[in-house]
Each structure stands twice: as structure tokens, then as C-alpha cells.
Design a protein around this motif. Structure first.
Motif, PDB file in Angstrom:
ATOM      1  N   GLN A   1       0.921  -1.251   0.059  1.00  2.00           N
ATOM      2  CA  GLN A   1       0.080   0.006  -0.051  1.00  2.00           C
ATOM      3  C   GLN A   1       0.731   1.438   0.161  1.00  2.00           C
ATOM      4  N   THR A   2       2.154   1.115   0.091  1.00  2.00           N
ATOM      5  CA  THR A   2       2.948   2.140   0.166  1.00  2.00           C
ATOM      6  C   THR A   2       2.804   3.231  -1.076  1.00  2.00           C
ATOM      7  N   SER A   3       2.528   4.321  -1.073  1.00  2.00           N
ATOM      8  CA  SER A   3       2.690   5.296  -2.451  1.00  2.00           C
ATOM      9  C   SER A   3       4.153   5.438  -2.730  1.00  2.00           C
ATOM     10  N   LEU A   4       4.331   5.469  -4.113  1.00  2.00           N
ATOM     11  CA  LEU A   4       5.629   5.882  -4.473  1.00  2.00           C
ATOM     12  C   LEU A   4       5.815   7.382  -4.465  1.00  2.00           C
ATOM     13  N   ASN A   5       4.921   8.209  -4.895  1.00  2.00           N
ATOM     14  CA  ASN A   5       5.206   9.610  -4.696  1.00  2.00           C
ATOM     15  C   ASN A   5       5.119  10.170  -3.365  1.00  2.00           C
ATOM     16  N   LYS A   6       4.088   9.706  -2.508  1.00  2.00           N
ATOM     17  CA  LYS A   6       3.738  10.329  -1.130  1.00  2.00           C
ATOM     18  C   LYS A   6       4.810   9.797  -0.070  1.00  2.00           C
ATOM     19  N   ASP A   7       5.055   8.395  -0.268  1.00  2.00           N
ATOM     20  CA  ASP A   7       5.645   7.911   1.042  1.00  2.00           C
ATOM     21  C   ASP A   7       7.259   7.503   0.686  1.00  2.00           C
ATOM     22  N   ILE A   8       7.900   7.563  -0.494  1.00  2.00           N
ATOM     23  CA  ILE A   8       9.161   7.208  -0.959  1.00  2.00           C
ATOM     24  C   ILE A   8       9.693   8.376  -1.677  1.00  2.00           C
ATOM     25  N   GLU A   9      10.876   9.014  -0.747  1.00  2.00           N
ATOM     26  CA  GLU A   9      11.460  10.083  -1.403  1.00  2.00           C
ATOM     27  C   GLU A   9      12.268   9.688  -2.659  1.00  2.00           C
ATOM     28  N   ASN A  10      12.280  10.188  -3.951  1.00  2.00           N
ATOM     29  CA  ASN A  10      13.105   9.751  -5.080  1.00  2.00           C
ATOM     30  C   ASN A  10      12.559   8.507  -5.460  1.00  2.00           C
ATOM     31  N   SER A  11      11.317   8.212  -5.538  1.00  2.00           N
ATOM     32  CA  SER A  11      10.583   7.131  -5.846  1.00  2.00           C
ATOM     33  C   SER A  11      11.073   6.296  -7.301  1.00  2.00           C
ATOM     34  N   PHE A  12      11.106   7.520  -8.057  1.00  3.96           N
ATOM     35  CA  PHE A  12      11.519   7.144  -9.469  1.00  3.96           C
ATOM     36  C   PHE A  12      12.800   6.170  -9.679  1.00  3.96           C
ATOM     37  N   SER A  13      13.718   6.669  -9.024  1.00  6.32           N
ATOM     38  CA  SER A  13      15.083   6.251  -8.516  1.00  6.32           C
ATOM     39  C   SER A  13      14.980   4.662  -7.925  1.00  6.32           C
ATOM     40  N   ALA A  14      14.085   4.600  -7.022  1.00  5.32           N
ATOM     41  CA  ALA A  14      14.156   3.431  -6.227  1.00  5.32           C
ATOM     42  C   ALA A  14      13.400   2.522  -7.227  1.00  5.32           C
ATOM     43  N   ILE A  15      12.463   2.908  -7.883  1.00  9.45           N
ATOM     44  CA  ILE A  15      11.916   1.753  -8.713  1.00  9.45           C
ATOM     45  C   ILE A  15      12.357   1.325  -9.861  1.00  9.45           C
ATOM     46  N   ILE A  16      13.136   2.352 -10.418  1.00 11.35           N
ATOM     47  CA  ILE A  16      14.149   1.832 -11.720  1.00 11.35           C
ATOM     48  C   ILE A  16      15.271   0.844 -10.976  1.00 11.35           C
ATOM     49  N   ASN A  17      15.715   1.128  -9.735  1.00 13.32           N
ATOM     50  CA  ASN A  17      16.536   0.171  -9.240  1.00 13.32           C
ATOM     51  C   ASN A  17      16.062  -1.333  -8.947  1.00 13.32           C
ATOM     52  N   ALA A  18      14.803  -1.272  -8.497  1.00 13.25           N
ATOM     53  CA  ALA A  18      14.061  -2.364  -8.363  1.00 13.25           C
ATOM     54  C   ALA A  18      13.863  -3.300  -9.619  1.00 13.25           C
TER      55      ALA A  18
END
Length: 228
Positions: A129-146
Motif C-alpha cells: 500500500q506504500t505510495s511511490l510519490n507520497k511515501d518514498i522520496e526519489n521514488s523514480f530512482s528507487a523503482i528503476i533500481n528495483a
């Protein structure tokens, strides 16, 4: 069933092309002065249809795949060969993964990959349920890494999915579903963002409303004719 390696596809093909040219130098074929790239056209290497076919037959055992005559006939550039082989291997690996990975496995791996890519998230409680834009800073980079970690480990190409990273309020669960859907349905799978789903839902609702209105008008017309 073992996953097939998808790394260094271009390097393998490049070597095979150069070897083929060297073995068939006959005044018509010569080792190119410029490095071969994915954009290199076979016609510029003086390859005719028979050359392309013979090269393709050589590539099959190198990658453990079979190339149909239709696919071989579509090859115009070295990049075409890379793309075709990548798609075939990805599809086969997806079938293997679909038999062995559950959605929960994918979710846990995505979360772990995100944490591995950003030390500041190591102790953060991340759920689907964690929101990428709201709950994770630099979510774009985080997901690309994932995505990249998942690609490297499982040898599948998630390039198409990366356009959907962090859009329209996506959650970790959405990213998990994108990857799991890709695994289950293969390389033809295309995820739909929440915004697109909403737009499609509105369009479907309007279509149903229009159809209902049309049926209502027809019923009124029948009743009107029956009362006369």
C-alpha cells in the motif's frame, strides 16, 4: 528448467557477424572499418538473404533458441536480431518464472530491491500500500533500481514497464502487479496506469449510459405505437 542468459546478446551477435564475414571473405564481404552497432544494416555488410539465414542458424545454438523463417526474413539490421532474440528469451524465461514465482515472491523481492537501492529506506516499513510519490522520496530512482535488479536476477527485459514508474499515484503493489503480470502473460503484457483505468471506466460508463438511453427511447417509441 533453467533461465537463459540474456546479457551480452549484442556482443555475441557482433562476434558471430565478424566471424561469418572473416570466414566468407570473397572480395564482396570485408571486415567493416567502422564498429558494428545495432543500427548497422546487413545490406551495408553485403549480406544477402542467404547470408542472414546462415548467420541466424549459427546463432540458434549460441542462445539455445529457434528462429522461424518469418522472423529471420524480417532482419534488416543487427539490432533487429538483438530484439528478436531478446524477446524470445524473455518469453521463455517468463514462462519458467510463472511456474516458480508467486505474486508474494515478486512483492517481497521488489520491496527488498527498493531498500537495497536506497540505504535510507533500510528500516522503513514498506508494504504494497506504500505510495511511490507520497511515501518514498526519489521514488523514480528507487523503482528503476528495483526493475534493474529484477531484470539482472531473472534475465527478463522490463524496459516497457519503466515508463509506468511512479505515475498516477501508483503503489508498491501496483509495481508488483506490473512485474507479475509481465511474468505471467509474457513480453506482450502492457500495464495500464490508474489514470488510464479511470478514463477507460468513465468511457465505458458513458457508453453504457448511451446504450441505456437508446434502449429507453426505443421502448418509448414501441409503447407510443402500441397505444395508437
Amino acid at each position: 528448467m533453467q533461465l537463459k542468459p540474456i546479457n551480452n546478446i549484442f556482443d555475441t551477435i557482433n562476434r558471430a557477424v565478424l566471424d561469418y564475414i572473416e570466414e566468407n571473405e570473397d572480395g564482396r564481404k570485408k571486415t567493416p572499418k567502422k564498429p558494428i552497432t545495432k543500427e548497422t544494416k546487413f545490406k551495408n555488410l553485403k549480406f544477402d538473404n542467404l547470408d542472414i539465414y546462415q548467420l541466424s542458424i549459427r546463432l540458434e545454438p549460441l542462445f539455445g533458441i529457434a528462429l522461424s523463417d518469418t522472423i529471420i526474413g524480417s532482419f534488416k539490421t543487427v539490432g533487429d536480431v538483438c530484439e528478436a532474440i531478446s524477446v524470445i528469451i524473455t518469453k521463455e524465461n517468463c514462462k519458467t518464472l510463472a511456474q516458480n514465482l508467486t505474486r508474494e515472491d515478486v512483492l517481497n523481492e521488489v520491496i527488498q530491491n527498493i531498500k537495497n537501492g536506497d540505504p535510507s529506506l533500510k528500516d522503513v516499513n514498506i508494504t504494497e500500500q506504500t505510495s511511490l510519490n507520497k511515501d518514498i522520496e526519489n521514488s523514480f530512482s528507487a523503482i528503476i533500481n528495483a526493475f534493474c535488479d529484477f531484470e539482472d536476477k531473472h534475465q527478463i527485459d522490463l524496459t516497457k514497464l519503466k515508463d509506468y514508474t511512479g505515475k498516477d499515484g501508483d503503489t508498491i503493489g501496483d509495481i508488483c502487479d506490473y512485474i507479475y503480470g509481465y511474468i505471467v502473460y509474457g513480453a506482450t503484457y502492457t500495464p495500464v496506469s490508474k489514470k488510464a483505468k479511470l478514463q477507460q471506466g468513465v468511457a465505458n460508463t458513458r457508453k453504457k449510459a448511451s446504450k441505456a438511453k437508446e434502449l429507453l427511447m426505443q421502448m418509448k417509441q414501441k409503447l407510443s405505437r402500441g397505444s395508437k
